[in-house]
Scaffold this active site. Structure first.
Site, mmCIF file in Angstrom:
data_model
loop_
_atom_site.group_PDB
_atom_site.id
_atom_site.type_symbol
_atom_site.label_atom_id
_atom_site.label_comp_id
_atom_site.label_asym_id
_atom_site.label_seq_id
_atom_site.Cartn_x
_atom_site.Cartn_y
_atom_site.Cartn_z
ATOM 1 N N GLU A 1 0.861 -1.183 0.000
ATOM 2 C CA GLU A 1 0.000 0.000 0.000
ATOM 3 C C GLU A 1 0.899 1.235 0.000
ATOM 4 O OE1 GLU A 1 -3.832 1.967 2.320
ATOM 5 O OE2 GLU A 1 -2.946 0.112 3.070
ATOM 6 N N ASP B 1 6.506 -11.709 13.876
ATOM 7 C CA ASP B 1 5.454 -12.627 13.457
ATOM 8 C C ASP B 1 4.260 -11.787 13.026
ATOM 9 O OD1 ASP B 1 3.412 -14.502 13.202
ATOM 10 O OD2 ASP B 1 4.116 -15.716 14.882
ATOM 11 N N HIS C 1 -4.705 8.849 -2.562
ATOM 12 C CA HIS C 1 -4.486 7.474 -2.990
ATOM 13 C C HIS C 1 -4.343 7.387 -4.499
ATOM 14 C CE1 HIS C 1 -4.879 4.369 0.236
ATOM 15 N NE2 HIS C 1 -5.175 5.444 0.939
ATOM 16 N N LYS D 1 -3.021 -14.371 18.460
ATOM 17 C CA LYS D 1 -3.437 -14.096 17.077
ATOM 18 C C LYS D 1 -4.946 -14.156 16.880
ATOM 19 C CE LYS D 1 1.039 -15.841 15.789
ATOM 20 N NZ LYS D 1 1.837 -16.998 15.383
#
Length: 365
Positions: free
Chosen positions: A50, A257, A352, A181
């Site tokens: 991005e 991670d 953007h 997670k």
């Protein structure tokens, strides 16, 4: 919001010999930071597809350099967790086992130290559901994020408990009360990893000149979007615009991670109008980062950690604390920039479109 080599680094490195294509990475900043875990000015690496994220974070970083002390970061707490599951004959037996476990805390701390030079058992919490006893161990893990260290210690503690607690049997080495997670209330309340608050007070004129908005507009948007909007969506212990964007980019660039952005992106943005000046903060209770362990041996990761000042000769744990403070400051830079953009109709999409077309043209050539 233009990308300049002096502030955002160089183009992505060439593909490694094994043919894998690295995620495009640029260095953004430097950002200015102060607090109980890090101080000074340093650029930060962001690995992302991005591309508008780089100039967006760079805008926040430029603002940090205009403020005395820059972004103030406070490391509130740190602990890695692993929960185990014990299965008792009934609820009464589970309750008795929990009481017996509490009486053995010092014994468990001594056993934990035999599993690692750096693991320390900080606390034990438990929940009982019917005959099921969930035990949440909380550890300090030095400069490591601590996943494996915590699991190794928990495995030894579980074996010990099975041998000494009556009327309980093995359920699992991980009972999902950790929680790893997954977005949960328990992590938001009790914390998992580093709990860091990043904050900044931006003068009125800087808000106008650099962010093209006002403190009142950002504070209002934070309530209507981040607080009310997230409430209506059913968010879990979270009220922010896009913490996950900055965290993923930072985690990938520093060998973390990446899946830990699930709990890492749980956090709360707070904004207030101080007579025209903008108070802005990001509270992140679940930053799971480390400077040693899996992923840190890659040359690009090693280079990043050295450049970030996280390979210095410091007391155990201080390099990881510095890394967490830098991660939180990076999140604030990107969160501030996006929130400011969203106070102005059309600004976000215009940026953007302009930036992604420019980067696409660069890739085409």
């Amino acid at each position: 919001m233009t990308i300049r080599t002096s502030h955002t680094g160089t183009a992505p490195a060439a593909a490694p010999a094994d043919g894998a294509t690295p995620v495009p990475t640029r260095w953004v900043g430097p950002l200015r930071i102060s607090g109980n875990a890090a101080a000074g000015e340093t650029p930060v690496p962001l690995a992302t597809y991005e591309s508008p994220l780089w100039p967006s974070v760079a805008r926040g970083a430029r603002i940090s350099r205009t403020v005395d002390g820059g972004i103030r970061t406070t490391l509130v707490d740190e602990r890695m967790t692993r929960s185990v599951l014990l299965e008792a004959t009934d609820a009464q037996a589970a309750h008795a086992a929990a009481r017996a476990l509490d009486d053995r805390l010092e014994e468990l701390r001594t056993l934990t130290r035999t599993t690692s030079r750096f693991a320390e058992l900080l606390a034990v919490r438990h929940e009982i559901t019917g005959p099921l006893l969930y035990v949440r161990f909380e550890f300090s893990t030095g400069d490591a994020a601590g996943h494996n260290m915590a699991t190794l210690a928990a495995d030894a503690l579980l074996t010990h408990l099975l041998a000494h607690l009556p009327n309980v049997g093995y359920g699992s080495i991980s009972g999902n009360y950790c929680t790893d997670k997954k977005a949960t209330a328990v992590n938001g309340i009790l914390g998992r990893g580093k709990n860091v608050i990043a904050e900044i007070l931006i003068p009125r004129q800087t808000v106008a000149d650099r962010l093209h908005t006002t403190a009142a507009k950002i504070a209002h948007l934070n309530v209507t979007k981040n607080l009310v909007g997230t409430l209506l969506a059913g968010g879990i212990r979270s009220a922010n615009a896009h913490y996950a964007n900055m965290l993923l980019a930072f985690y990938l660039a520093t060998g973390q991670d990446a899946a830990n952005i699930v709990e890492g992106s749980q956090g709360v943005t707070y904004a207030d109008d101080h007579d025209g000046d903008l108070y802005f903060s990001c509270t992140l209770p679940n930053l799971i980062v480390g400077t040693v362990g899996n992923g840190k041996g890659l040359p690009r990761v090693e280079d990043a950690l050295v450049r970030l000042g996280c390979r210095a000769d410091r007391p155990v744990g201080d390099n990881a604390r510095r890394l967490a403070a830098l991660a939180a400051a990076t999140v604030l830079c990107g969160e501030l920039s996006l929130m400011a953009a969203q106070t102005n109709p059309g600004e976000l999409m215009h940026a953007h479109t302009r930036l992604e077309r420019r980067n696409g043209a660069h890739r085409a050539h």
